[in-house]
Design an enzyme around this catalytic site. Structure first.
Site, PDB file in Angstrom:
ATOM      1  CB  VAL A  31      -0.960   0.048   1.222  1.00  0.00           C
ATOM      2  CG1 VAL A  31      -2.031  -1.010   1.098  1.00  0.00           C
ATOM      3  CG2 VAL A  31      -0.203  -0.067   2.518  1.00  0.00           C
ATOM      4  CE1 TYR A  32       3.564   1.430   4.398  1.00  0.00           C
ATOM      5  CE2 TYR A  32       5.812   0.720   3.963  1.00  0.00           C
ATOM      6  CZ  TYR A  32       4.756   0.872   4.843  1.00  0.00           C
ATOM      7  OH  TYR A  32       4.895   0.475   6.144  1.00  0.00           O
TER       8      TYR A  32
END
Length: 331
Positions: free
Chosen positions: A60-61
């Site tokens: 998700v970064y």
């Protein structure tokens, strides 16, 4: 640089882990302060030169772009076998059903997607990014076991949750004959020490390595009280995990400032040295957006705080609610 076994596993990690949430395309996520690829690469290269071999990221970064940047840089600067690549899954990667969580479907989809972005055949440590109380833990643990048996991950780890949840996951793995977690990535620093109550004693008892995130409290421990940074003023996570305890935190920061001044070193070095000297900790995860962040992280390894200094740093702490993860719906 020191290299340590991760808990009772055979995996060796560097005593400092480079956290890679800071590297990614800003408009592909909710972090305005992330560095683009060109700006990120020198930090990854310098980390390798300093002996850091362990790199932590997540799907998700910056919408997967962190994994892409890290994967390309490591491929250019070193051999795959020389590094430990850790990534995580759970958060939403797309809207709609099955776009997030720890179901078998999402785990199988996301390990392949992470491997593509990282440009590797396997990750060394595949971690669940918080607990998912909407999925039976049996389903999650069996799916993670299958990922390991398929050769796509060498080890599995977990991140911030209640100790009872982590114990339940490990017990479930034992019952099913599945792979156990070898690590816990939790929120731990001088102004958030609630993991000392249950999680860290459990990890010590069970031979689980601890990789603390935010060991510098998102920079709060690195500067005199009252100063802030661009990240601090734009990061919504900071507002959530460090709120309502300002007076108590102020006293802790003052203690760090005093110990650092007495030693003639930076506050970051003192705060990291304190984390590193805690019995459950294997390797704190440190982000770096300025070159001195890496210098301070490595320099902290040479500091052994005295009993008096440890007491001075620990004494101002005030108990508080654990932060960094959500209370499950079952409670």
């Amino acid at each position: 640089m020191d290299y340590l076994k991760l808990g009772s596993s055979g995996l060796e990690v560097s005593a400092i882990t480079l956290g890679c949430m800071s590297y990614g395309i800003a408009d592909r996520g909710n972090h305005e302060w992330t560095l683009d690829e060109e700006t990120s690469r020198p930090f990854i290269q310098k980390a390798l030169e300093l002996g850091i071999t362990t790199f932590d990221t997540a799907n998700v970064y910056s919408d997967g772009t962190s994994e892409e940047i890290v994967g390309r840089a490591l491929a250019d600067f070193t051999n795959r076998e020389n590094v430990v690549i850790a990534t995580k899954l759970n958060g939403a990667m797309r809207p709609g059903p099955n776009g997030r969580g720890l179901s078998r479907l999402h785990i199988m989809n996301q390990i392949d997607a992470s491997l593509r972005r990282l440009g590797t055949d396997y990750v060394d440590l595949y971690q669940i990014h918080r607990w998912d109380d909407s999925v039976p833990i049996e389903e999650t643990m069996e799916a993670l076991h299958d990922v390991v048996k398929a050769g796509k991950a060498r080890y599995i780890g977990a991140s911030s949750m209640f100790a009872w949840q982590f114990a339940k996951a490990q017990y479930t793995a034992d019952l099913g004959g599945w792979t156990r977690f070898v690590s816990m990535q939790d929120h731990y620093n001088l102004i958030q020490r609630e993991e000392e109550r249950e999680m860290h004693p459990f990890c010590l008892d069970q031979g689980v390595g601890v990789l603390p995130w935010s060991p510098l409290a998102r920079g709060r421990l690195t500067r005199p009280w009252g100063e802030s940074s661009f990240r601090d003023t734009t990061d919504d996570v900071s507002a959530r995990v460090y709120s309502g305890t300002e007076d108590a935190d102020h006293r802790v920061v003052d203690a760090v400032t005093q110990v650092a001044a007495n030693r003639g070193v930076s506050q970051a070095q003192v705060a990291l040295a304190w984390v590193r000297q805690q019995p459950a900790v294997t390797s704190p995860i440190v982000g770096a957006t300025k070159q001195h962040h890496l210098d301070d992280a490595v320099a902290s390894l040479a500091i052994t705080l005295s009993t008096e200094e440890l007491t001075a740093l620990s004494a101002p702490y005030t108990p508080r609610e654990p932060t960094g993860f959500s209370t499950p719906r079952v409670l």
